[in-house]
Design a protein around this motif. Structure first.
Motif, PDB file in Angstrom:
ATOM      1  N   LYS A 190       0.835  -1.216   0.000  1.00 53.94           N
ATOM      2  CA  LYS A 190       0.000   0.000   0.000  1.00 53.94           C
ATOM      3  C   LYS A 190       0.863   1.256   0.000  1.00 53.94           C
ATOM      4  N   ARG A 191       1.932   1.228   0.786  1.00 52.13           N
ATOM      5  CA  ARG A 191       2.804   2.410   0.837  1.00 52.13           C
ATOM      6  C   ARG A 191       3.390   2.706  -0.543  1.00 52.13           C
ATOM      7  N   LEU A 192       3.827   1.669  -1.218  1.00 53.30           N
ATOM      8  CA  LEU A 192       4.458   1.872  -2.519  1.00 53.30           C
ATOM      9  C   LEU A 192       3.421   2.177  -3.596  1.00 53.30           C
ATOM     10  N   GLU A 250       4.603   3.637  -9.976  1.00 49.15           N
ATOM     11  CA  GLU A 250       5.071   3.037 -11.233  1.00 49.15           C
ATOM     12  C   GLU A 250       5.898   1.785 -10.968  1.00 49.15           C
ATOM     13  N   LYS A 251       6.826   1.903 -10.029  1.00 49.55           N
ATOM     14  CA  LYS A 251       7.689   0.752  -9.751  1.00 49.55           C
ATOM     15  C   LYS A 251       6.884  -0.412  -9.202  1.00 49.55           C
ATOM     16  N   ASP A 282       0.387   3.442  -3.218  1.00 46.20           N
ATOM     17  CA  ASP A 282      -0.292   4.720  -2.983  1.00 46.20           C
ATOM     18  C   ASP A 282       0.641   5.736  -2.338  1.00 46.20           C
ATOM     19  N   GLY A 283       1.896   5.732  -2.776  1.00 50.93           N
ATOM     20  CA  GLY A 283       2.866   6.664  -2.211  1.00 50.93           C
ATOM     21  C   GLY A 283       3.086   7.837  -3.145  1.00 50.93           C
ATOM     22  N   THR A 284       4.196   7.773  -3.877  1.00 46.40           N
ATOM     23  CA  THR A 284       4.464   8.810  -4.875  1.00 46.40           C
ATOM     24  C   THR A 284       4.207   8.223  -6.252  1.00 46.40           C
ATOM     25  N   GLU A 285       4.263   9.071  -7.249  1.00 43.86           N
ATOM     26  CA  GLU A 285       4.093   8.622  -8.625  1.00 43.86           C
ATOM     27  C   GLU A 285       5.173   7.594  -8.973  1.00 43.86           C
ATOM     28  N   GLU A 286       6.370   7.902  -8.540  1.00 42.35           N
ATOM     29  CA  GLU A 286       7.488   7.024  -8.849  1.00 42.35           C
ATOM     30  C   GLU A 286       7.302   5.649  -8.200  1.00 42.35           C
ATOM     31  N   SER A 287       6.911   5.630  -6.930  1.00 42.13           N
ATOM     32  CA  SER A 287       6.759   4.343  -6.260  1.00 42.13           C
ATOM     33  C   SER A 287       5.592   3.576  -6.865  1.00 42.13           C
TER      34      SER A 287
END
Lengths: 112, 251, 317
Positions: free
Chosen positions: B145-147, B156-157, B149-154
């Motif tokens: 969830k953190r990755l 995507e990854k 719904d974190g940043t755009e970059e996370s």
């Protein structure tokens, strides 16, 4: 392509918003056994309280040193000012009658 | 023979934990933050603890001079029963977390079933392991969830990791001969029955994480029957090295 | 009678002399604060960098039991780094700054970790000798004046004894094993002995900070005294293993009641301290990569935490 440029801008935004943003510090309190109080055992960094508890569990209770964990963001702790230690704490040292050992009781009285 | 099948089944259970534990061990000292390093190492330790339990039982069945170590380290590549999923490399933190998540949800499901196994040893191992794996599921789900719904970059990854690793998920539920025997004898779970719950749980977390499963997937099968990916050779080269270079010695 | 008022610094030193601990918010001389930030952070960096030479053998541990013990040891080291970074942070430096100092090469860490671990026996030698040397320093520090540092050290010492025992046990297994295993052990000792001796730092005559360190209870004994203690305790341990310490001048001196030993190669010592050891570059590269490649992860966690907080705020609004 407009969509990709938009996403690129969003990413840039996030990058600059999160530039050098550190995870806050949390103070960790552990109760080692039921019946005892929670004791401060150190601090660590975490992004939120769930992570703080998970990290505390991994860092401070690896050797079964705990049954309960409290985490508090360091900024929420108010400490007394050590420069005022004199007025805060010394008067209690003089009032020795607050301590049970001050009173002498006859030997026959047990468990008091 | 009953014993042979049970032995083989123990390898099925142990090999997944072992190869995944091995992958996590590679990360020690390279985590994104000290605290995360400690958490991932903890998971690796839990997994290897389980492996030791399974393989000590397996060694007893095998008899002779078999030990947990000979069972773990002296098989040929085609004799390992782990799935493709756990062999996948530590591409980046997103891959590590998604791989862990896809495995943990499955792991929790089968351990819950194993607590009702007709085999007492498996019940005991499962009872101990479930507490660890409940935590693993919590950990990996939260990080998904953190990755996601974190940043755009996370995001995507994380999405790339999901799209890459999903093709290895269904192998977890395709029973080999031994796993079918286990289900019939009520020694182990009926994997087919667990598939829909797995899909529900995985989908629910991915949704919260704003991630999506790939639309069309060609699922990969075969590792469990000994046809591993190219990753396996290199994993075993490191894992077995000391035992192969210095045979029959005590450590 | 003259009423002599003591300066703040004198009062401060009196507190330390009487066995009091200094805590985070207490007044302290700027030099005390800076020295402790440097000392504690160097110690923390050492733990974190120390994970790398040992982490190098996790995937190749020769048995499952050795693998889990090594994993647990390296994990402990991460934990120790953490306790110490936390202690340093109480003095007003951020984790980010600490990482920056390490990654840029400005901060020092124990030079021993700039040596390579090239055989399984190195896991034994490192645990036995390097942790053995570290323990000598660490026990002293449990009584140091700065409270958070002392408490971190108490925690660390409890965990450290497992590390040395584990290392020594590995050596014991090898020395009781085959010829090849015993040779592996001897080779590891040959390579790790002198670097371990160097862990105690320069000779006393080349150590200007010793006096101040003693006043603040960062040190109780001098470098040479500690080095001697290490030799005296380790030689019998090597004898039990049946291994030869690579020092032709090593000899019991009945008069002194201590072992005489040979001269350290101070050129090598200073070379490695200055960053020219075999592994200096790689250690820093690994730490930099972990930190840089981890940035997007840390940012993601922060962003997620913010979003969750917003959601919660909206709910209660």
């Amino acid at each position: 392509m407009p969509i990709n440029r938009q996403k690129k801008e969003q990413r840039k935004q996030h990058k600059s918003n999160n530039m050098n943003k550190e995870w806050p510090i949390w103070e960790i309190f552990i109760r080692s056994k039921n019946g005892l109080e929670h004791r401060h055992c150190g601090s660590l960094h975490a992004a939120d309280e769930d992570m703080a508890i998970q990290n505390a569990r991994d860092v401070y209770t690896r050797r079964q040193e705990g049954v309960s964990i409290w985490v508090v963001e360091s900024k929420h702790i108010t400490a007394s000012n050590p420069e005022k230690n004199g007025e805060m704490f010394e008067p209690a040292a003089d009032k020795v009658y607050r301590h049970p050992t001050f009173y002498e009781l006859p030997d026959e009285i047990k468990h008091m | 023979m009953l014993h042979e099948k049970l032995y083989d089944y123990l390898l099925h259970l142990g090999d997944n934990s072992m190869i995944l534990g091995q992958r996590l061990g590679e990360l020690c000292g390279h985590g994104p933050e000290l605290e995360t390093d400690i958490a991932l190492t903890n998971i690796s330790l839990d997994l290897f603890g389980q492996v030791r339990n399974y393989f000590q039982a397996a060694a007893q069945i095998k008899g002779g001079d078999a030990t947990e170590d000979s069972v773990a380290m002296l098989r040929y590549e085609h004799e390992y029963k782990n799935t493709y999923l756990v062999e996948q490399p530590n591409e980046d933190f997103a891959h590590v977390i998604v791989r862990q998540f896809f495995f943990d949800v499955y792991h929790q499901l089968i351990l819950n079933e194993l607590m009702n196994s007709k085999n007492e040893t498996l019940v005991a191992i499962a009872k101990k392991s479930i507490k660890e794996v409940d935590y693993h599921v919590d950990f990996s789900s939260t990080w998904v969830k953190r990755l996601g719904d974190g940043t755009e970059e996370s995001h995507e990854k994380a999405q790339t990791a999901v799209s890459t690793l999903w093709r290895y998920s269904m192998e977890l539920f395709k029973a080999t001969e031994t796993e079918s025997w286990a289900a019939e004898s009520r020694v182990g779970p009926d994997l087919d029955q667990l598939k829909s719950v797995y899909l529900e749980r995985v989908s629910s977390i991915l949704k919260e994480a704003t991630l999506s499963l790939p639309e069309e997937t060609v699922f990969q099968y075969g590792a469990k029957t000994g046809r591993h990916s190219e990753n396996m050779g290199y994993i075993l080269a490191e894992f077995q090295y000391m035992q192969r270079a210095y045979p029959n010695m005590k450590w | 009678m003259e009423n002599k008022t003591l300066s703040l610094e004198e009062q401060f030193q009196n507190r330390i002399d009487s066995g009091e601990n200094i805590e985070a918010k207490d007044w302290m001389p700027e030099k005390y604060r800076k020295t402790h930030i440097r000392q504690i952070s160097q110690h923390a960096h050492s733990e974190v960098v120390g994970m790398l030479p040992e982490g190098n053998w996790i995937s190749r541990a020769p048995s499952l039991r050795r693998k889990v013990a090594l994993l647990a040891k390296v994990q402990d080291e991460a934990g120790h780094g953490l306790y110490l970074y936390s202690a340093a942070e109480t003095l007003g430096i951020s984790r980010e700054e600490l990482n920056e100092q390490l990654n840029s090469g400005r901060a020092k860490y124990s030079s021993i970790f700039n040596y390579p671990t090239i055989s399984w026996a190195d896991m034994g030698a490192v645990g036995w000798l390097v942790d053995g040397a570290a323990i000598i320093n660490q026990v002293m520090l449990t009584k140091t004046s700065y409270g958070p540092y002392a408490r971190a050290m108490v925690r660390i010492c409890k965990e450290e004894s497992f590390h040395q025992r584990q290392g020594y046990e590995i050596m014991l297994s090898l020395c009781n094993g085959t010829e090849a295993q015993k040779a592996m052990a001897q080779d590891a000792l040959n390579r790790w002995w002198w670097p371990s001796m160097m862990m105690f730092g320069p000779r006393d005559e080349d150590s200007p900070n010793t006096e101040q360190s003693m006043k603040w209870k960062i040190k109780k004994k001098t470098n040479d005294e500690l080095r001697q203690q290490f030799v005296d305790q380790t030689v019998p341990q090597a004898e039990i293993l049946g291994l030869t310490i690579p020092d032709k001048d090593l000899k019991w001196n009945e008069e002194r009641g201590h072992y005489d030993f040979g001269t350290i190669d101070w050129d090598e010592f200073w070379d490695v301290v200055k960053g020219n050891g075999l592994m200096n570059e790689k250690r820093l590269k690994d730490r930099n990569e972990a930190w840089d490649e981890g940035k997007w992860v840390r940012d993601a966690a922060s962003a997620y935490a913010d979003k969750q907080a917003e959601k919660r705020a909206k709910k209660t609004a």
